[in-house]
Design a protein around this motif. Structure first.
Motif, short mmCIF file in Angstrom:
data_model
loop_
_atom_site.label_atom_id
_atom_site.label_comp_id
_atom_site.label_asym_id
_atom_site.label_seq_id
_atom_site.Cartn_x
_atom_site.Cartn_y
_atom_site.Cartn_z
N LEU B 415 0.83 -1.22 0.00
CA LEU B 415 0.00 0.00 0.00
C LEU B 415 0.85 1.26 0.00
N SER B 430 -1.73 -1.73 -4.33
CA SER B 430 -2.72 -0.67 -4.45
C SER B 430 -2.03 0.62 -4.06
N THR B 432 -1.64 4.05 -2.86
CA THR B 432 -2.47 5.02 -2.16
C THR B 432 -2.03 6.42 -2.54
N GLU B 436 -4.01 9.67 1.92
CA GLU B 436 -5.29 8.94 1.97
C GLU B 436 -5.09 7.48 2.36
N GLU B 437 -4.09 7.24 3.20
CA GLU B 437 -3.80 5.88 3.65
C GLU B 437 -4.98 5.26 4.38
N ALA B 440 -7.41 3.51 2.10
CA ALA B 440 -6.94 2.20 1.67
C ALA B 440 -7.12 1.17 2.78
#
Lengths: 161, 886
Positions: B415, B430, B432, B436-437, B440
Motif C-alpha cells: 500500500l 494498491s 495510495t 489517503e492511507e 486504503a
C-alpha cells in the motif's frame, strides 16, 4: 535494439513460455539474426523482455559459443578437428579456409569440437548447415557457392531464411 | 527459513550414519542431520540458508541401496537409511574433488584475506591428498577486479560453488552477478554497466568459501587469527541484527553476521556491515568544550558538567522545569535512554522529551499497538505493507518480508505511495494517494470482511488471504516524511479492527524503540506506561515526576523558536538535518537559550551548541538495545574509546549528581538492572539474564519467558574445536532452560520479578484507536503530491563518515511520472523550479516508472538538500508546483 517487427516477435516468443526467463535464448538468437552478431546493447533489452537482470542474460549467452559476442562474417564456417576429422584431414581444411578467408569480412572460420558427423568425416558447418566428406578444395567451393548465392545460407544463428 | 526443506514434516525417521543410529525429521537433508549429530561432511556450495544445488561434489557419501555416491546436501533422510561418510571410496572421492579444485586455485594463501579461516585450506588439510599431480600452468586472470564499490573478485581463486550468485538471486533478490563463460574460463560476471550494487553484497564475501570475493574495506587489514571478537547488535537501523564485531590493535576491522534465527538469520546489509568505519572517523569530537564569548573552548569534564548543570539549575529556578527540553536518544543504548529519562523527568521534572524528530509515529501508537515479532511474518495469514521502503530503511526486515512472501507464500499487500523494493514480490499492489492511507486501510478491512472494497488489487489480496491461519501482520510506518503521521494513524485505527492483527513498527533509528519504551517521549515513563498511569509508581522511586504531558519534537522546536526553551539538550540529534522542516529546526536552535550537545560529531545543529559533551559510540560501549519487535539484546564493547569521551548514561548521572540527585549507578549492568526493576515492560530483564539468553529477551518479558534459550557455548569464529567458521552460519549453541541448574534459576527470577510488577506496577499502555483524524485535503489538479523517504546511503553520519560508504551516495532528483513530465513541458534531467507552501528550490527532474501520476518523489537526504526545505509540517501533506525556469 530490436526493430518494431522483432519487438512484436519477441513478445510472441515470450508468450510461448510459462516463465518469461525461458525466452532468453530464443531472444538472443533473434537479436543475433537482426544484427548479424549479438551486440552488448541487445543484452539489457533481452533482460527486460525476460524479466531478469542483464547479468543473467550475459551469463547465459557467454556460456554458448553459438552466440557471437564479437562481430562476425555473414557466413560462419565451423570446421571440426576432433578425433575422426583429425585423422582424415580436418586440420588441413581448417588451415586452408583460414588462410583463404583471413581478410574476408563476409566469412568467419572457426575451429570446433565434434559435430557428430564422424561417419562422413571430415565435416564442417556453414551457418550450422552440415557439409561432409570434404577436401580443402570442396570446402572452399561450398563456401564460394554460399558467397555467390548459389547456395541459400541460413542466418548466423542457423535460422533458415 | 530458506533451507531447502519445504517438504519437511514433523514425522521422525531413524537412520544410521557411520554406524550410529540417529533420529531426524523426515525430509531433512543428510548433510544437516549428520552435522547436528556430530558428523561433519565437508562441503563448499551448500549453505544452510539457501537451496541446495549439489554443485561442488565435496559432500558425496555412500548410502546403502543407492547407486553411486549421492551428494549429502541434496539427499533427504529416510526411514532405515544407512549412510557412510568416511569409507575408503568416499575418502578417495574427497581427495579427487580437492585435487581438481586445486588445479586452478592459486596457492597464494599468504597474501589472501581468507588464509587462516579458509575452508579450502582447512578441508585440504583434513580431507585432501596433500600432493598435486598437476604440473601445468594454472589459469590466469587479472586480479582482483571490482564487482562493486565494496566487493572485489579474484577470479583465479574462485571454485565456482555458486554461493554468491545464489545468494544474490535467492536471498537478496538482486541477481546482478551470474556465471559467465564456460569450462576453465568460467567466472562470476556482472553486466558491464551494472555493478553488483546490491545493498547486501557484503554477505557474499562472508559466505565465499575461498578468498575469491573480498571486502574492499577489510582487504589486507588483518589476519583472522589476530582478530578478537565480541558478539554485538548492529544499531544502524532498528532491525537489531546480530553480529560478531572484530578488532585488532584497538581498531574495528570487520563485522560478520551472526545467524540469529529470529532476526537476521546470518545476513547484514552493507551499511551495517561496513558502517563501523565512522567510529574511527577523524571528525569525531573527543574532548568536551563550552562556549566562551562566542568561541568553543576545550575544557575538562568537571568544568563542562558544572557549566551545563548550572545552566539547567538556573533554567529550572527561573523558568520552571518545562523550560528544559531533550531531543534525541534514539541512537544510544537502553541504558543511555533510561538515565536521560530519569534525569529529565525524574530530576529536572520536564516532560518535553522526544527521541523522534517529527519523522516517526506517535509514541502512543508505537507503544500501544499489539506487536508482531519478525518471525510472525513467516507464519502470517497475510502481510500488509504501509510505510517506507524497507529496502532503503530497514534492509534486513526487507529480506525477511521477501522471504515470507516468496518462500513461505504469504500474501503480501503493498500500500506504499510509490513502488518500493518489495513491490515485485507483492501479491497485490494498491497505490495510495499520499495522505489517503486511511481510505486504503478501510477498503482492506471491508475486503477482509467479505465486502467488495472497490479496489481490485485489495479484493484479490483479501481473497488470497482468506482461509489462511495466523496473524495479519501490518508493517506500519510513515510512507513519506512529507506528510504528517495523521494519515498513517488513521490507517492504523482501521487496521486495528482486523481480527488477529499485529503490527511491526517501521521506525528506523537504531534504538528508537528502546528509547520510546523507556520514556523518551512526551507522556510516557519507562516500561511502556503513560505518565498518568505511572506517576504513582515512579513517584517514590524518583525524586520527581512531571506534572503534565509535555511537547513532542515539533512542539519543542516551535517553543524553542519562540524563545520558550531555556536549555535544549540534543542527545545525538541533528534536527536541522533530520526534522522534516529544516527552517523550523534552524530557528529553534537559534532561539533556544542554551544548547547542550551530547554527540560524537559536529553537525549543523551541534555546531551551534553552547556546551559539547562528547559521547562514546557503538563498538565502544556496553549496554543493551531494543529492536523494532521489542527484543532486548546486548551490545559488544570491542574497542576503547579515544579521547575522554563518556557514555551518555554516565553523563546523565554526572549531571544528576550536580543537580543534587545521585543515581548511584556505577556500572552499565547496574543501569540495566535498575530498568529491570522499575520499568514494568522490562521487569525481569536483568543483565545476568540478558547475558545468558542467546536471542535476547522480547518485551514485555513475562509474555516471552518461554522463548528464552540459554547459551551453552560461546561464539567461536576461529574454529579451534569445531567446524563453524565465518563462511558458514555463525551460531551460538543454546538450550531451553532445564528444570534445575542456574539458567533455570535466572528465568525463574525474571518470572518472579515480572509477576511482582504485574501486580504492583501500572498496566502497559494500550492504544486508543478512537482518536481519529480527518482526510487529507484534495489535491489541486496541477499540483504534485510530494513523497519523501530515506535512502540507505543518505547524508547521515554513518554514510558520510565511512570512507567506503560515502561514495555510494546517489544524487537526488525530483522523480515524476512521464505524463507529468510532459505536462511540465521539459526534458528529462532539466532543472525546474519547485515550490511548496514553504519554499522554492531548484532541482533536476527525472521520470521514473515507479512514481504514479500526480505524485512526485524526492529522497529525504539528511544534509538538508531538497525535501526538508519544501516540507510543510503544519499541513497534513505537501503539494508541489513544478515550473520551468525561464
Amino acid at each position: 535494439m530490436f526493430t518494431d517487427d522483432n519487438r512484436a516477435r519477441a513478445r510472441d516468443i515470450v508468450a510461448q513460455y510459462p516463465r518469461a526467463r525461458s525466452a532468453i535464448m530464443p531472444l538472443a538468437y533473434l537479436a543475433q539474426d537482426q544484427h548479424g552478431w549479438l551486440p552488448p546493447e541487445a543484452i539489457p533489452e533481452i533482460a527486460e523482455f525476460c524479466g531478469v537482470s542483464a547479468a543473467e542474460v550475459q551469463g547465459t549467452v557467454s556460456f554458448y559459443t553459438m552466440f557471437k559476442r564479437r562481430p562476425c562474417g555473414r557466413l560462419v564456417v565451423s570446421v571440426c578437428t576432433n578425433v575422426t576429422c583429425l585423422v582424415v584431414g580436418g586440420p588441413e581444411i581448417l588451415e586452408h579456409l583460414e588462410v583463404k578467408y583471413a581478410s574476408d569480412d563476409d566469412v568467419t572460420v572457426e575451429e570446433v569440437e565434434c559435430l557428430a558427423a564422424c561417419g562422413n568425416a571430415p565435416s564442417m558447418q556453414v551457418n550450422y548447415e552440415f557439409h561432409e566428406r570434404l577436401t580443402p578444395e570442396v570446402a572452399e567451393a561450398i563456401v564460394e557457392d554460399y558467397k555467390a548465392g548459389r547456395l541459400a545460407a541460413r542466418t548466423v544463428s542457423g535460422t533458415p531464411q | 527459513m530458506t533451507t531447502g526443506q519445504a517438504q519437511t514434516d514433523t514425522e521422525l525417521v531413524t537412520l544410521t550414519i557411520d554406524g550410529r543410529e540417529v533420529q531426524a525429521r523426515k525430509g531433512e537433508l543428510l548433510i544437516k542431520v549428520a552435522q547436528e549429530n556430530g558428523v561433519y561432511i565437508p562441503r563448499f556450495c551448500w549453505h544452510e540458508r539457501m537451496e541446495p544445488v549439489g554443485m561442488c561434489r565435496m559432500c558425496l557419501v555412500q548410502v546403502d541401496g543407492m547407486r553411486g555416491f549421492p551428494p549429502a546436501c541434496t539427499t533427504p533422510v529416510a526411514e532405515g537409511m544407512v549412510a557412510h561418510t568416511d569409507t575408503e571410496p568416499v575418502k578417495k572421492i574427497q581427495d579427487g574433488v580437492l585435487e581438481f579444485l586445486l588445479i586452478n586455485h592459486p596457492l597464494d594463501c599468504p597474501v589472501c584475506d581468507r588464509g587462516g579461516e579458509c575452508p579450502l585450506q582447512d578441508q585440504t588439510l583434513a580431507f585432501g591428498p596433500g600432493e598435486s599431480r598437476f604440473t601445468e600452468e594454472k589459469r590466469h586472470f587479472e586480479k582482483p577486479i571490482p564487482l562493486s564499490g565494496l566487493v572485489l573478485l579474484d577470479r583465479e581463486r574462485c571454485i565456482q560453488c555458486g554461493r554468491c550468485t545464489r545468494f544474490a538471486e535467492e536471498i537478496a533478490g538482486d541477481p546482478l552477478i551470474d556465471f559467465g563463460e564456460r569450462s576453465d574460463r568460467m567466472q562470476v560476471v556482472t553486466f558491464p554497466d551494472e555493478p553488483f550494487s546490491s545493498y547486501f553484497s557484503g554477505n557474499t564475501v562472508q559466505i565465499c568459501p575461498v578468498g575469491a570475493l573480498l571486502s574492499k574495506p577489510y582487504r589486507f587489514k588483518a589476519r583472522p587469527w589476530d582478530l578478537s571478537t565480541s558478539e554485538t547488535t548492529c544499531t544502524t537501523c532498528a532491525v537489531g541484527c546480530r553480529g560478531a564485531l572484530q578488532s585488532s590493535s584497538n581498531r574495528l576491522l570487520r563485522l560478520l553476521g551472526v545467524d540469529l534465527d529470529a532476526v537476521n538469520q546470518g545476513w547484514l546489509c552493507d551499511k551495517g556491515r561496513y558502517g563501523y568505519e565512522w567510529v574511527h572517523a577523524d571528525e569525531r569530537v573527543l574532548e568536551p568544550s563550552v562556549r566562551v564569548r562566542n568561541a568553543m573552548v576545550d575544557v575538562s569534564w568537571p568544568e563542562a558538567l558544572e557549566a551545563v548543570a548550572n545552566e539547567l539549575q538556573r533554567a529550572i529556578e527561573l523558568h520552571g522545569p518545562s523550560s528544559v527540553a531533550v531531543l534525541g536518544g534514539a541512537r544510544g543504548s537502553n541504558e543511555d535512554a533510561y538515565a536521560w529519562v530519569r534525569l529529565a523527568k525524574g530530576v529536572i521534572g520536564t516532560d518535553n522529551v522526544d527521541a523522534q524528530l517529527g519523522d516517526g509515529l506517535p509514541a502512543d501508537a508505537v507503544l500501544g499497538l499489539p506487536r508482531a515479532e519478525i518471525d510472525d511474518l513467516d507464519q502470517a495469514a497475510a502481510i500488509v505493507l504501509l510505510g517506507p521502503d524497507l529496502k532503503e530503511e530497514l534492509p534486513v526486515l526487507y529480506l525477511r518480508v521477501k522471504q515470507a512472501a516468496v518462500s513461505k507464500k504469504v500474501p503480501l499487500l503493498d500500500l506504499a505511495p510509490v513502488d518500493v523494493g518489495l513491490t515485485p514480490y507483492a501479491t497485490a499492489v494498491s497505490r495510495t494517494v499520499p495522505g489517503e492511507e486511511g481510505v486504503a486501510a478501510e477498503r482492506l478491512v471491508a475486503a477482509i470482511g467479505g465486502r467488495a472494497s472497490g479496489d481490485a488489487g485489495i479484493d484479490a489480496f483479501a481473497a488470497a488471504a482468506t482461509g489462511r491461519s495466523g496473524p495479519v501482520v501490518v508493517v506500519l510506518g510513515r510512507g513519506s516524511v512529507a506528510q504528517s503521521a495523521a494519515p498513517t494513524m488513521r490507517a492504523a485505527a482501521a487496521f486495528a479492527a482486523l481480527p488477529n492483527v499485529r503490527f511491526l513498527s517501521a521506525l528506523r533509528r537504531g534504538n528508537v524503540h528502546g528509547a520510546l519504551d523507556l520514556g523518551l517521549a512526551p507522556g510516557f515513563l519507562p516500561g511502556r506506561v503513560t505518565l498518568d498511569a505511572g506517576r504513582g509508581w515512579f513517584a517514590p522511586i524518583w525524586q520527581t515526576v512531571p506534572k503534565e504531558r509535555g511537547l513532542d519534537a515539533e512542539g519543542i522546536l516551535r517553543a524553542a523558536a519562540d524563545g520558550k526553551v531555556r536549555v535544549l539538550v540534543l542527545l545525538g540529534a541533528d534536527p536541522v538535518a533530520d526534522f522534516p522542516d529544516t527552517d523550523l529546526a534552524r530557528r529553534a536552535i537559534d532561539g533556544a537559550g542554551y544548547v547542550v550537545a551530547v554527540d560524537a560529531f559536529l553537525s549543523e545543529s551541534t555546531r551551534r551548541a553552547d556546551a559539547f559533551l562528547p559521547c562514546t559510540v557503538w563498538g565502544e560501549k556496553a549496554g543493551t538495545t531494543t529492536n523494532l519487535e521489542g527484543r532486548v539484546q546486548r551490545l559488544g564493547r570491542k574497542v576503547s574509546p579515544e579521547g575522554t569521551t563518556m557514555d551518555d548514561w554516565r553523563i546523565a548521572g554526572e549531571l544528576a549528581v550536580r543537580l543534587g540527585n545521585d543515581f548511584d549507578l556505577e556500572f552499565v549492568d547496574e543501569v540495566t538492572d535498575e530498568i529491570a526493576t522499575v520499568a514494568p515492560a522490562h521487569a525481569g530483564a536483568r543483565s545476568q539474564l540478558l547475558r545468558r539468553s542467546r536471542d535476547g529477551v522480547v518485551l514485555p518479558v513475562r509474555e516471552h519467558l518461554h522463548e528464552i534459550m540459554v547459551r551453552t557455548g560461546d561464539l567461536n569464529i576461529m574454529a579451534e574445536d569445531g567446524p563453524a567458521v565465518s563462511w558458514d552460519p555463525i551460531r551460538v549453541d543454546a538450550a531451553e532452560p532445564s528444570e534445575e541448574g542456574d539458567a533455570a534459576h535466572e528465568v525463574d527470577e525474571a518470572r518472579g520479578e515480572a509477576e511482582r510488577l504485574e501486580r504492583e506496577a501500572p498496566a502497559h499502555h494500550e492504544w486508543d484507536r478512537a482518536a481519529n483524524v480527518g482526510d487529507a485535503p484534495g489535491r489541486d489538479a496541477y499540483a504534485l503530491r510530494l513523497v519523501s523517504g530515506r535512502e540507505l546511503y543518505d547524508g547521515g553520519r554513518i554514510t558520510t563518515c565511512s570512507p567506503s560508504l560515502a561514495p555510494l551516495r546517489k544524487d537526488s532528483a525530483l522523480m515524476v511520472h512521464p505524463q507529468d513530465l510532459a505536462r511540465i513541458g521539459v526534458e528529462e534531467g532539466t532543472q525546474v523550479r519547485v515550490t511548496s507552501s514553504r519554499a522554492t528550490v531548484t532541482l533536476p527532474v527525472r521520470t521514473h516508472p515507479s512514481v504514479p501520476a500526480g505524485t512526485a518523489r524526492l529522497p529525504f537526504t539528511a544534509d538538508g538538500r531538497g525535501a526538508s526545505e519544501l516540507i510543510d509540517t503544519t499541513t497534513m501533506v505537501t503539494d508541489l508546483r513544478v515550473e520551468t525556469i525561464s
